[in-house]
Design an enzyme around this catalytic site. Structure first.
Site, mmCIF file in Angstrom:
data_model
loop_
_atom_site.group_PDB
_atom_site.id
_atom_site.type_symbol
_atom_site.label_atom_id
_atom_site.label_comp_id
_atom_site.label_asym_id
_atom_site.label_seq_id
_atom_site.Cartn_x
_atom_site.Cartn_y
_atom_site.Cartn_z
ATOM 1 N N ARG A 1 0.839 -1.194 0.000
ATOM 2 C CA ARG A 1 0.000 0.000 0.000
ATOM 3 C C ARG A 1 0.878 1.250 0.000
ATOM 4 O O ARG A 1 1.050 1.911 1.025
ATOM 5 C CB ARG A 1 -0.928 -0.019 1.218
ATOM 6 N N GLN B 1 -0.519 2.322 -6.451
ATOM 7 C CA GLN B 1 -1.972 2.464 -6.421
ATOM 8 C C GLN B 1 -2.633 1.978 -7.706
ATOM 9 O O GLN B 1 -3.703 1.376 -7.671
ATOM 10 C CB GLN B 1 -2.361 3.922 -6.153
ATOM 11 N N ASP C 1 -3.098 -1.866 -7.675
ATOM 12 C CA ASP C 1 -3.727 -2.437 -6.482
ATOM 13 C C ASP C 1 -5.107 -3.009 -6.802
ATOM 14 O O ASP C 1 -6.099 -2.287 -6.864
ATOM 15 C CB ASP C 1 -3.829 -1.349 -5.405
ATOM 16 N N SER D 1 -7.983 -2.571 -4.144
ATOM 17 C CA SER D 1 -8.678 -1.282 -4.201
ATOM 18 C C SER D 1 -9.646 -1.219 -5.374
ATOM 19 O O SER D 1 -10.798 -0.813 -5.221
ATOM 20 C CB SER D 1 -7.662 -0.140 -4.308
ATOM 21 N N TYR E 1 -3.896 -1.224 6.091
ATOM 22 C CA TYR E 1 -5.039 -2.026 6.498
ATOM 23 C C TYR E 1 -5.249 -1.885 7.995
ATOM 24 O O TYR E 1 -4.306 -1.665 8.744
ATOM 25 C CB TYR E 1 -4.816 -3.512 6.173
#
Length: 366
Positions: free
Chosen positions: A121, A126, A129, A132, A226
């Protein structure tokens, strides 16, 4: 480098790991793309959509034989591994922390394997990911499912016969899925409240129009982006803080998951029994044991007039969008890992290091 796209075989799965649009972009980068017959059919992608952009359509056995890299969404299964050899690089969500048997089986084949769910993360990862990108859709779809299952509407409505008050929605977990659920429920006119162990999510929830239920968490924050596993003391305090909202809610959506571990129990049987008649709980963590004590995966449990729906709302229910987003994650990941369509194998680089679970039969991450 030849990229092989396999048809998903997991029951109920409708997604495919590559879309024709992203296949076209990979081909432009110098990759060869081989797609298993009808792999994209359930996502509304026909074989001809892939061939039109330059991909090859082949039978399953041919894909394994010709491809250097094999890509899936779900973990490779026993039937897949029968056709895997040491020349292959596998890419999928492997869930390696909770699936050691699979990891050992892949290693025994001498292959290499990257796990998309192990993506760190960090800001530069990003766009790779998948948790997500897929959870975003799950949060949206959870609200839509809740709206269908409820016996009330979300918005305030003024009618000649009188005023309909807005529904109350409570969301546990303000991660990607939770934030999208907040935004969707607000757009539909509900009164939304949310809670999370991570106090830093308060501002995010409030920015979308939700009231944040704060709980003194004694420094229990997050790990790698998380939520960490909560202490017994925190769980007790959370119950005390949210019970009033829980017992008044028309719809409750729970999204709390800890990668590689059982989902935390946030709503007990005793609490469900005190909820209002007609309330609905959508438990998105059901596949990992559930955030509600009564949840059962892919089942609806009725308790004192309350519906408890255990699901992943796995984005296969919106498979066209989900496949396109996963494909974009794969594209960005492959571009990151390669140069001139060849792997860099830069083990000093954080994204490569964290996601490369097995290198040529050697297990690197447990």
């Amino acid at each position: 480098m030849k990229i092989g796209i396999l048809k998903e075989t997991q029951k109920g799965e409708k997604r495919v790991s590559l879309s024709p649009n992203i296949a076209k972009q990979l081909i432009a980068k110098g990759f060869t793309v081989i797609v298993e017959e009808s792999a994209g059919e359930a996502s509304s992608y026909k074989d001809e959509n892939f061939t039109e952009v330059g991909a090859n359509i082949e039978k399953r056995g041919v894909v394994f034989k010709e491809a250097d890299v094999l890509i899936k969404i779900n973990p490779f299964d026993e039937e897949d591994l029968k056709l895997v050899d040491k020349s292959h690089v596998l890419i999928s969500q492997l869930y390696h922390k909770s699936n050691p048997k699979l990891i050992k089986a892949i290693a025994a084949k001498g292959a290499s394997a990257f796990s998309m769910d192990a993506m760190p993360r960090i800001s530069r990862a990003q766009d790779m990911d998948v948790l997500s990108s897929q959870n975003n859709l799950a949060g949206y779809k959870a609200v839509i499912l809740g709206a269908y299952e409820m016996t009330k509407i979300f918005p305030l409505m003024m009618t000649a016969a009188g005023t309909i008050t807005p529904s109350k929605v409570l969301i546990y977990g303000v991660g990607v899925a939770g934030l999208q659920a907040i935004a969707t429920a607000k757009r539909l006119g509900a009164v939304v409240e949310a809670t999370d162990i991570r106090s830093e999510t308060k501002e995010q929830a409030e920015s979308l129009g939700a009231k944040f239920i704060s709980v003194d968490n004694q420094g229990e924050q997050s790990e790698g982006g998380y939520a960490t596993e909560a202490s017994e003391d925190y769980v007790r305090k959370q119950k005390e803080a949210v019970n009033k909202s829980l017992f008044q809610a028309d719809l409750v959506i729970t999204t709390a998951n800890i990668p590689g571990r059982k989902a935390p129990t946030l709503i007990t049987k005793e609490q469900v029994e005190q909820m209002k008649n007609g309330a609905v709980i959508i438990d998105l963590a059901a596949a990992q044991g559930g955030n509600c004590e009564l949840s059962k995966l892919n089942e609806t449990v009725f308790v004192n007039g309350v519906k408890v729906i255990g699901t992943t709302i796995a984005p296969e229910s919106v498979s066209t969008n989900a496949s396109e987003l996963y494909a974009k994650n794969i594209y960005n990941f492959l571009v990151h890992l390669t140069e001139d369509a060849k792997f860099n194998w830069d083990l000093e680089e954080e994204i490569t290091d964290e996601t490369l679970i097995i290198k040529e039969g050697t297990i690197r991450k447990n």
